[in-house]
Design an enzyme around this catalytic site. Structure first.
Site, mmCIF file in Angstrom:
data_model
loop_
_atom_site.group_PDB
_atom_site.id
_atom_site.type_symbol
_atom_site.label_atom_id
_atom_site.label_comp_id
_atom_site.label_asym_id
_atom_site.label_seq_id
_atom_site.Cartn_x
_atom_site.Cartn_y
_atom_site.Cartn_z
ATOM 1 N N ASN A 21 0.822 -1.213 0.000
ATOM 2 C CA ASN A 21 0.000 0.000 0.000
ATOM 3 C C ASN A 21 0.853 1.258 0.000
ATOM 4 O O ASN A 21 0.451 2.296 -0.537
ATOM 5 C CB ASN A 21 -0.934 0.012 1.213
ATOM 6 C CG ASN A 21 -1.971 -1.092 1.176
ATOM 7 O OD1 ASN A 21 -1.613 -2.266 1.075
ATOM 8 N ND2 ASN A 21 -3.240 -0.729 1.250
ATOM 9 N N ASP A 22 2.042 1.173 0.609
ATOM 10 C CA ASP A 22 2.919 2.342 0.652
ATOM 11 C C ASP A 22 3.343 2.794 -0.739
ATOM 12 O O ASP A 22 3.725 3.949 -0.934
ATOM 13 C CB ASP A 22 4.183 2.018 1.467
ATOM 14 C CG ASP A 22 3.889 1.826 2.942
ATOM 15 O OD1 ASP A 22 2.829 2.294 3.402
ATOM 16 O OD2 ASP A 22 4.722 1.208 3.632
ATOM 17 N N CYS A 23 3.282 1.885 -1.701
ATOM 18 C CA CYS A 23 3.720 2.220 -3.058
ATOM 19 C C CYS A 23 2.681 3.032 -3.823
ATOM 20 O O CYS A 23 3.053 3.846 -4.685
ATOM 21 C CB CYS A 23 4.031 0.945 -3.842
ATOM 22 S SG CYS A 23 5.390 -0.032 -3.153
ATOM 23 N N ARG A 83 4.043 8.149 2.723
ATOM 24 C CA ARG A 83 4.308 6.891 2.032
ATOM 25 C C ARG A 83 5.265 7.116 0.851
ATOM 26 O O ARG A 83 5.533 8.249 0.462
ATOM 27 C CB ARG A 83 3.004 6.261 1.549
ATOM 28 C CG ARG A 83 2.032 5.877 2.674
ATOM 29 C CD ARG A 83 0.808 5.189 2.130
ATOM 30 N NE ARG A 83 -0.203 4.912 3.132
ATOM 31 C CZ ARG A 83 -0.254 3.803 3.879
ATOM 32 N NH1 ARG A 83 0.667 2.871 3.722
ATOM 33 N NH2 ARG A 83 -1.214 3.619 4.753
#
Length: 311
Positions: A223-225, A234
């Site tokens: 999800n950080d991407c 992020r």
């Protein structure tokens, strides 16, 4: 099957299962258990044989908890009641701002490698094909920046430092044990998120070290991407979840802890991932489940542990 909460497939005899389980210094978060010192304290013993005994106890207790949970309700297994433990943490502890430093064996690559290998042997037992529990070395790699920045932190290291400080413990354990899982970190490594880092996961882990076990993500690391609408800083390196899935599952990530897996269908339909590659991932996942006996709890996992009665 490629997500940490794997739903049952009754027609195939596959039961519901949670991959996320903890045993950092004893079987954790699932009722009473023997509590050992934190990893940084155990490292001070410089005694790998003692550490192997400690984690033999931890895996015994984790398996007993799993058996009892299956007896209570085999259709509703909960997190922390499984046999795949995300232990040990073999990152190198150099930065005192890193809030998880106590989980590690300190700043020395040699000590970390030997202690980590002892943990893996204790958790998994002596039989290479029937495991008491499945160990996981984490977090690949250089996951040791300030804790508050872990979802956006970029670890910038030289190739010399990477290969002499941060990778030796991973390489040693992969080549000298039958470790079943490797977890990638939240951070970026020299600009690229670790869980989509093909140089790290494909070139080094798979091709150079010939590792054929499970590669799992830290929880919600993908999800950080791609996520934007959040107060958490992020990486934001990918435009969509599907592109992230393409880089992760399209290379060598087998199992995700998180919520990005629904994008896998879009990634397949868009040509980012082949069905052949997905079959490779599922093969590794099912092999790991079979080796720890997840889908047949009546099977004794290891002949050296005859006290288990799964009844």
């Amino acid at each position: 099957l490629m997500q940490d909460i794997s739903e049952a497939i009754p027609e195939l005899g596959i039961q519901r299962y949670h991959w996320w389980n903890e045993a950092l210094h004893g079987a954790a978060r699932s009722g009473l258990a023997t509590v050992f010192p934190q990893a940084i304290g155990m490292a001070a013993s410089w005694d790998p044989e003692l550490l192997q005994q400690v984690f033999t106890v931890a895996s015994d207790e984790q398996r007993i908890k799993y058996i009892e949970a299956r007896k209570r309700n085999a259709d509703d297994m909960k997190r922390y009641e499984g046999l795949t433990v995300w232990t040990p943490n073999i990152n190198i502890f150099r930065d005192p701002r890193w809030g998880r430093g106590m989980e590690t064996f300190g700043e020395d690559p040699y000590l970390t490698a030997r202690m980590g290998a002892a943990v893996v042997r204790g958790l998994q037992g002596n039989d290479p094909t029937k495991l008491v529990a499945g160990a996981c070395i984490k977090h690949l790699a250089v996951h040791s920046g300030p804790e508050g920045l872990r979802h956006e932190f970029d670890s910038k290291v030289s190739m010399r430092d990477l290969w002499t400080t941060y990778l030796p413990a991973f390489e040693y354990i992969i080549k000298n044990t039958n470790v079943q899982q490797v977890m990638c970190g939240y951070n970026r490594l020299n600009g690229v998120p670790c869980c989509t880092n093909k140089e790290l996961i494909v070139d080094i882990l798979r091709n150079k070290w010939h590792y054929d076990g499970l590669m799992v993500t830290d929880c919600w690391a993908l999800n950080d991407c791609w996520e934007r609408d959040t107060v958490i800083p992020r990486h934001k390196t990918h435009a969509t979840a599907a592109l992230t899935a393409g880089d992760a599952f399209g290379s060598e990530i087998d199992l995700e802890c998180g919520s990005g897996l629904p994008a896998l269908r879009t990634a397949v339909d868009s040509g980012y991932i082949s069905i052949v590659k997905i079959n490779e991932h599922v093969r590794r996942i099912l092999r790991a489940r079979l080796m720890v006996g997840v889908d047949n709890p009546t099977v004794q996992s290891n002949p050296n542990y005859n006290n288990f009665n799964s009844g």
